[in-house]
Design an enzyme around this catalytic site. Structure first.
Site, mmCIF file in Angstrom:
data_model
loop_
_atom_site.group_PDB
_atom_site.id
_atom_site.type_symbol
_atom_site.label_atom_id
_atom_site.label_comp_id
_atom_site.label_asym_id
_atom_site.label_seq_id
_atom_site.Cartn_x
_atom_site.Cartn_y
_atom_site.Cartn_z
ATOM 1 C CG ASP A 29 -7.707 3.456 1.064
ATOM 2 O OD1 ASP A 29 -7.962 2.321 1.489
ATOM 3 O OD2 ASP A 29 -7.326 4.388 1.805
ATOM 4 C CG ASN A 77 -2.087 -3.423 2.432
ATOM 5 O OD1 ASN A 77 -2.123 -3.109 1.244
ATOM 6 N ND2 ASN A 77 -2.529 -2.596 3.383
HETATM 7 C C1 IPE Z 1 -2.907 1.806 0.631
HETATM 8 O O1 IPE Z 1 -4.103 1.658 1.326
HETATM 9 C C2 IPE Z 1 -2.502 0.516 0.004
HETATM 10 C C3 IPE Z 1 -3.345 0.040 -1.089
HETATM 11 C C4 IPE Z 1 -4.335 0.686 -1.635
HETATM 12 C C5 IPE Z 1 -2.976 -1.241 -1.617
HETATM 13 P P1 IPE Z 1 -4.134 1.363 2.907
HETATM 14 O O2 IPE Z 1 -5.559 1.262 3.270
HETATM 15 O O3 IPE Z 1 -3.259 0.215 3.210
HETATM 16 O O4 IPE Z 1 -3.455 2.681 3.483
HETATM 17 P P2 IPE Z 1 -3.479 3.305 4.937
HETATM 18 O O5 IPE Z 1 -3.135 2.211 5.891
HETATM 19 O O6 IPE Z 1 -4.858 3.821 5.177
HETATM 20 O O7 IPE Z 1 -2.476 4.404 4.881
HETATM 21 C C1 IPE Z 2 -8.127 -0.926 -0.275
HETATM 22 O O1 IPE Z 2 -9.183 -0.903 0.605
HETATM 23 C C2 IPE Z 2 -7.597 -2.311 -0.544
HETATM 24 C C3 IPE Z 2 -6.286 -2.568 0.037
HETATM 25 C C4 IPE Z 2 -5.586 -1.743 0.753
HETATM 26 C C5 IPE Z 2 -5.716 -3.864 -0.199
HETATM 27 P P1 IPE Z 2 -9.009 -1.077 2.186
HETATM 28 O O2 IPE Z 2 -9.071 -2.536 2.485
HETATM 29 O O3 IPE Z 2 -7.823 -0.376 2.666
HETATM 30 O O4 IPE Z 2 -10.333 -0.396 2.686
HETATM 31 P P2 IPE Z 2 -10.470 0.562 3.948
HETATM 32 O O5 IPE Z 2 -9.456 1.640 3.789
HETATM 33 O O6 IPE Z 2 -10.236 -0.276 5.153
HETATM 34 O O7 IPE Z 2 -11.868 1.084 3.856
HETATM 35 MG MG MG Z 3 -7.491 1.509 3.337
#
Ligand code: IPE
Ligand code: IPE
Ligand code: MG
Length: 248
Positions: A29, A77
């Site tokens: 993340d 997502n």
């Molecule tokens: C969790 O991250 C999913 C992945 C790393 C693929 P998110 O960024 O989607 O999670 P939330 O929305 O902050 O809980």
């Molecule tokens: C993790 O990074 C990747 C996925 C969840 C696919 P994020 O895209 O969630 O990055 P933040 O949390 O918005 O910084």
């Molecule tokens: Mg995230």
């Protein structure tokens, strides 16, 4: 730099090779925030995130981790802007195309967990080809969780179980072992260690059943900056934990 090199040496010396977590699961993340802090578009964070995946896979296999499960795209997502979803969907194919030779050399076996039927065809094809090309490998299992959501996995498992009963399979009363055998992770041990980057302290619908007794390790580091040093820190911390499983 020198300080982190010293720390890495220290950790390598301190980590006990006989107690490396068997299964490590990672919620990767913070890609978007990594990019935003640099004034870059979010996709640059995802692109750099792939580099962290390359390194983590290499380091995990080298350290003797047997199963590495990476949360790459959740069932939630899809709520993101189409352009971001499309970019994310282009990454598994790109990653596998460039890394497959090394994965094969390192005896890594690629697998997919998640509802693959809802992924774009080209993603299914790329991952299936990666899985096929590495299916005889006996080293680390590399699970990509793509369109993975734990609640949907549990519901899928219940439905498949009910179907089997309808078809006449004599299951008797369902126990934990039977139920687990219907999950995507059927033939894998539960994670020993869960890592989540970016400072968030939640599970976000990842492996709810399987994480029942996993050790949790959180870091503020954004995924694109996750390096060998952080992996070693996580394992070092894991080795200091006393796993009681409810006992004393
Ligand atoms: C969790 O991250 C999913 C992945 C790393 C693929 P998110 O960024 O989607 O999670 P939330 O929305 O902050 O809980
Ligand atoms: C993790 O990074 C990747 C996925 C969840 C696919 P994020 O895209 O969630 O990055 P933040 O949390 O918005 O910084
Ligand atoms: Mg995230």
């Amino acid at each position: 730099m020198l300080e982190s090199e010293n720390r890495e040496k220290e950790l390598k010396a301190a980590i006990k090779t006989e107690n490396i977590p068997h299964h490590v699961a990672v919620i990767m993340d913070g890609n978007g925030r990594w990019a935003a802090e640099k004034g870059l578009p979010r996709y640059e964070g995802h692109r750099q995130g792939v580099e962290a995946v390359r390194l983590t896979v290499r380091n995990s296999s080298y350290l003797g981790i047997k199963v590495l499960t990476l949360f790459a795209f959740s069932t939630e997502n899809w709520k993101r802007p189409v352009s971001e979803v499309n970019y994310l969907m282009s990454l598994p194919g790109k990653y596998l195309q460039s890394e497959l030779p090394e994965l094969i050399r390192n005896n890594v076996r690629v697998r997919l967990i998640g509802d693959s039927k809802k992924l774009p065809r080209r993603v299914q094809k790329a991952v299936n080809e990666g899985a096929e090309a590495t299916k005889e490998n006996t080293g680390m299992i590399l699970n990509f969780a793509l369109n993975y959501g734990s609640r949907s996995e549990i519901i899928m498992a219940v439905n498949r179980l009910v179907d089997d009963v309808k078809k006449g399979r004599n299951i008797g009363s369902v126990d934990e072992i039977i139920f687990s055998s219907y999950l995507y992770t059927a033939d894998m041990p539960d994670p020993d260690l869960l890592i989540r980057t970016s400072g968030e302290k939640r599970i976000s619908n990842f492996l709810l059943w399987q994480l029942a007794y996993s050790e949790l390790w959180f870091t503020d580091v954004y995924w694109p900056d996750f390096s060998r040093l952080h992996l070693l820190e996580a394992i070092y911390e894991y080795q200091k934990r006393k796993r009681r499983y409810g006992s004393v």
